[in-house]
Each structure stands twice: as C-alpha cells, then as structure tokens.
Design an enzyme around this catalytic site. Structure first.
Site, mmCIF file in Angstrom:
data_model
loop_
_atom_site.group_PDB
_atom_site.id
_atom_site.type_symbol
_atom_site.label_atom_id
_atom_site.label_comp_id
_atom_site.label_asym_id
_atom_site.label_seq_id
_atom_site.Cartn_x
_atom_site.Cartn_y
_atom_site.Cartn_z
ATOM 1 N N GLY A 306 0.843 -1.198 0.000
ATOM 2 C CA GLY A 306 0.000 0.000 0.000
ATOM 3 C C GLY A 306 0.872 1.240 0.000
ATOM 4 O O GLY A 306 0.972 1.982 -0.971
ATOM 5 N N CYS A 381 -7.581 22.437 17.657
ATOM 6 C CA CYS A 381 -7.538 22.783 19.076
ATOM 7 C C CYS A 381 -6.909 21.645 19.856
ATOM 8 O O CYS A 381 -7.591 20.931 20.600
ATOM 9 C CB CYS A 381 -8.951 23.026 19.583
ATOM 10 S SG CYS A 381 -9.592 24.532 18.922
HETATM 11 N N1 LLP Z 1 -1.893 -6.146 3.911
HETATM 12 C C1 LLP Z 1 -2.406 -6.101 5.148
HETATM 13 C C2 LLP Z 1 -3.121 -7.262 5.667
HETATM 14 C C3 LLP Z 1 -2.254 -4.950 5.932
HETATM 15 O O1 LLP Z 1 -2.740 -4.928 7.158
HETATM 16 C C4 LLP Z 1 -1.575 -3.823 5.402
HETATM 17 C C5 LLP Z 1 -1.434 -2.610 6.179
HETATM 18 C C6 LLP Z 1 -1.067 -3.911 4.088
HETATM 19 C C7 LLP Z 1 -1.234 -5.089 3.384
HETATM 20 C C8 LLP Z 1 -0.332 -2.787 3.440
HETATM 21 O O2 LLP Z 1 0.839 -2.505 4.111
HETATM 22 P P1 LLP Z 1 1.830 -1.385 3.540
HETATM 23 O O3 LLP Z 1 2.420 -1.905 2.250
HETATM 24 O O4 LLP Z 1 1.046 -0.154 3.324
HETATM 25 O O5 LLP Z 1 2.852 -1.238 4.598
HETATM 26 N N2 LLP Z 1 -1.920 3.607 9.375
HETATM 27 C C9 LLP Z 1 -0.547 3.151 9.513
HETATM 28 C C10 LLP Z 1 -0.279 1.934 8.654
HETATM 29 C C11 LLP Z 1 -1.213 0.789 8.947
HETATM 30 C C12 LLP Z 1 -0.956 -0.382 8.073
HETATM 31 C C13 LLP Z 1 -2.128 -1.299 8.101
HETATM 32 N N3 LLP Z 1 -1.975 -2.478 7.320
HETATM 33 C C14 LLP Z 1 0.406 4.286 9.155
HETATM 34 O O6 LLP Z 1 -0.055 5.370 8.846
HETATM 35 O O7 LLP Z 1 1.628 4.113 9.244
#
Ligand code: LLP
Length: 458
Positions: A306, A381
């Site tokens: 992602g 705020c």
């Molecule tokens: N697959 C699963 C099952 C996941 O839980 C996630 C991310 C991805 C793929 C994608 O991971 P990436 O390639 O984006 O690292 N809100 C947090 C990140 C949460 C990630 C949740 N899961 C932040 O802003 O750092």
C-alpha cells in the site's frame, strides 16, 4: 532534513519509495515547484488548500516496478494487489486496476468503492479480523476472495455459502515474526489480533477439509508496515513453506501464497528503504528457496503493498498563516518559531498518532536556502497538532505555499472531520493536466447526516 528541492531525481532510475519527492518534481521557469507538469502554487490558487496533489506518473511507476519485477524474477505466477487502505477512492482504485493490479480491501466500504471503480470479484481480496456478516455476504455475492482471519469467521462463512455461491478464501496465518517498526503497525508477532496462531491451524485445516464448499486456495500473512529490513520477509517465506506442507497434507488445494505488504518509504533524508525491485527479488528468492527446499511445487505468489505504491506519489500543499515566536529561555535556548498552516491532524493524523516525521519545502521558492528553524503547527484545538518539529525552511512568511512530501499513504484514508474541518480536495496531475479526483468537503457536507430533533429547534 532537506528542505530545498535540490536536483530532481532521475525519473528512470529511482524506485519511487526511495525518493522524497514525486518523480516528476522540478523547479519551473517561474521558480516554483512543479509536479506532473503543473505549478503547485497555481494548483493551490485554483483548488484552494489544503490540497492533496497526486502524481500519476509516480503512482504508475510504482505499480509497474512491482508487477514487472515479479514477472522477471519469479519463475511461477504472480499477482500484485494494491492495499487500498493506504488511500481508497474511485480514481486510485481505477488507476491500480488499469496497471494490472488487483485490490486488497479491508472493509465493506473499501469493497464498495473498488466495485464502483469497476473492479471484478476475481480482482478483489477482503481482509479484516472482525468482518461483519454483512461484509461477508457482500464479498460472497460478488465473488471476492476472503482472507479468513479466524475459525469463527470460517464458521460464519460456512453458514452463508450455498452450492451456487461457494467461498474462495485464503487462510491468514500469524507467522510469529516480530519486525522493527512502530508498535501500532506490527502485525506478524504472536501477540497480535491478526491471523490464526500456528497452534490453532490443525483445527482450522480440519474444519476446512470437512467443509469443501469453502474453497481454501491458499495462505496469507502480513508482518507489518514501514519495514526497511528484508530479513522479516525472508523468514516469513520459510515459515509459510512449513505451514503450506501441513495444509497440503490435510488435503487442501493450496495454490496462492499471499506474503502481504509492508515495504517502507523515505519520509526524511535519513530514511533508507530497499527499492521495490530489491524487495520483490528478496521475497521471490526466499519463496523459491523455501518451497524448493521443502520439496514443494512453487505457489502463485501474491503481494499487497500500500504505502510504497501510493505514499511517494502524493504531497499535501498548505497555505501558511501567522507565526508565533517563543523567546529563548533556559529551557529553550534557541527559542522557537511556530508557523501555522491551514490544515493539520485532520488531513494528516500520522505525526500525532505515530510520531511520524516528514519533509517539507516552500512551493513558491523551493530553491531558496533553508536557514530558518521552524515548527509547523496545525490549526486544530490540540497542542499535539504539530506536523513538523524543528525543520529548516527559507524564512517562511504568511501566504507561502508549504508542501509536505510523501503524504499519499494513510493521510486521506485516515483523515477526519475533527473540529468540523471539511476534508481537503485531491487532484491528479500528469503532463501538465490536472483532474479533480476528490471534491473538497463543504460545511453543508459536515451536517449532512445531522438530525436536529424538532423540540430542539429554535
Ligand atoms: N496487507 C495487510 C493485511 C495490511 O494490514 C496492510 C497494512 C497492508 C497489506 C499494506 O501494508 P503497507 O504496504 O502499506 O505497509 N496507518 C498506519 C499503517 C497501517 C498499516 C495497516 N496495514 C500508518 O499510517 O503508518
């Protein structure tokens, strides 16, 4: 931390996740920052701020690097899914699909958006550790693959399937692998809410063997996010090969191995993530070696990045407002200059949530020398609403356009209406063309779901 633009990276040789800026960033003849051939100062004039600006070229390049590297270095079949939780909206789902990626969705809402963007069931994978019966039924209806997270979920699905509507699913296993990243975004360790523990797998495999209308076609694991070290993914391949063997021994028709996402990106100069091709090569080699060593045929491999797909492709532009100077004191020998922006934690909750760091520059004079140490405060705020602490900018003044880099992932998707701020607009830029992909919310949007009972009206 770099605050001036410097030389634009060579658009051909840089993996987007290693670049602080979108790959098309350059300084134009006005001396302004340009992204996707569009002057960022002009974009703000036209669309207002805060504004998410998404560079189509950088996004497509990340998709292609994933897709093409798998095709080049893995002898079996492969499929890249874009993890839409990083940024899910119609245009981005459609772009990822156009690049040949499937979509990982984490809720009924993400699934609905993906379908509205034209995704077909076979291109979709639904995640979630607590899917509702409604979400499961919706996924089954459209032929989306379920990534099953618990025995309870499998029992729910068994009650929903019919011979005409069987379930296609992957079992999400908890591999017991701990990686070095923020505690909130680690998922593969044993003490996690995600995935079926290895101790429970025999029971789960027996359940699946007894319910042939649940077509378990593979395994899934995801160890965390914003990861720079490749070792966790190498270890994961070994663990999954062992579990694969157990599944085959129980008669499951396993074909697909989903190794998750997690590759990190460069937010500040000192971040040094592996490139997308390095990540794919490491994972492909590890899967090949682990499966070959275990005497297993090579699976079809899926991955679901992602952040590294969308993160580097977007920036957020703000207009600077007033400033506040704290004079030097014993506790604060250099004092502090707060500069304010017209957004903050509602459009980028990552600094306050994870202590995330970012890099910024001024779009109206990206090449001016950055000599002034400032703290960039949001307008919410809340004292913690500070987007950047102690960064260098070239004498910022009210009206300057501040650009925060690498905000494509988990900014819009985690944006809120805190303090009843309307969420920003987003534009897609490419070769001098600009396209609105998310309208700015209005005040009227903010009360759209409100109900004022008659007896309270005045
Ligand atoms: N697959 C699963 C099952 C996941 O839980 C996630 C991310 C991805 C793929 C994608 O991971 P990436 O390639 O984006 O690292 N809100 C947090 C990140 C949460 C990630 C949740 N899961 C932040 O802003 O750092």
């Amino acid at each position: 931390m770099v605050s001036t633009l410097g030389t634009p990276p060579s658009v051909k040789s840089v993996s987007p996740n290693q670049s602080l800026q979108p790959l098309t960033s350059r300084v134009n003849s006005q001396g302004h920052l340009e992204i996707g051939g569009c002057d960022v100062v002009e974009l703000v004039r036209q669309f207002g701020s805060p504004l998410y600006i998404l560079d189509e070229w950088t996004l497509r390049q990340a998709c292609r690097l994933y897709r093409d590297t798998w095709a080049r270095c893995y002898p079996g079949q492969s499929q890249v899914l874009y993890a839409t939780k990083a940024w899910n909206c119609l245009a981005i789902c459609a772009l990822a699909l156009q690049e040949g990626l499937g979509l990982d969705v984490a809720s009924g809402g993400e699934l609905y958006t993906a379908l509205q963007a034209g995704a077909r069931g076979e291109e979709l994978y639904l995640h979630g550790n607590a899917k509702s019966a409604e979400e499961l039924a919706m996924a089954l209806e459209v032929g989306c693959t379920l990534v099953a997270d618990s025995l309870y979920e499998l029992q729910q699905v068994a009650a929903l399937v019919t011979p005409e509507r069987p379930a296609r699913l992957l079992v999400r296993v908890n591999p017991g692998i701990d990686v070095h990243t923020h505690e909130y975004i680690r998922t593969g360790q044993t003490d996690s809410k995600f995935g079926i523990g290895q101790w429970q797998l025999p029971e789960v495999f027996d359940f699946l063997a007894a319910h042939p209308q649940l077509h378990c076609v593979g395994l899934h694991a995801h160890i965390g996010s914003q990861i720079f070290d490749l070792q966790g993914h190498r270890d994961l391949a070994g663990v999954l090969a062992q579990i694969w063997r157990q599944g085959l021994d129980r008669g499951l028709p396993l074909q697909e191995l989903n190794v998750g996402g997690g590759l990190g990106i460069r937010y500040v100069e000192s971040d040094d993530p592996p490139s997308i091709p390095e990540w794919v090569e490491a994972v492909a080699t590890a899967v090949r070696q682990s499966f070959t060593a275990a005497g297993l045929p090579l699976p079809k491999v899926l991955c679901e990045p992602g952040r590294s797909v969308i993160g580097p492709a977007a920036v957020t532009a703000y207009t600077l407002g007033g400033q506040k100077r704290i004079p030097p004191s014993e506790d604060l020998p250099e004092g502090r200059l707060y500069v304010t922006i017209d957004g903050g934690m509602s459009d980028n909750p990552r600094p306050i949530t994870y202590g995330a760091r970012y890099t910024a520059l001024l779009a109206n004079r990206p090449e001016a020398e950055a000599t002034q140490r400032v703290t960039v405060a949001g307008k919410h705020c809340e004292s913690g609403d500070v987007l950047l602490k102690d960064v260098l900018l070239p004498n910022p003044a009210p009206g300057d356009v501040l650009v925060v880099l690498a905000t494509g992932a988990y900014n819009y998707s985690m944006a809120s209406n805190y303090n009843r701020f309307p969420r920003p607009a987003a534009v897609l830029v490419n070769q001098g063309e600009v396209q609105l992909i998310l309208r700015r919310e209005t005040y009227a949007d903010l009360i759209r779901q409100d109900i004022l009972p008659e007896r309270l009206q005045r």
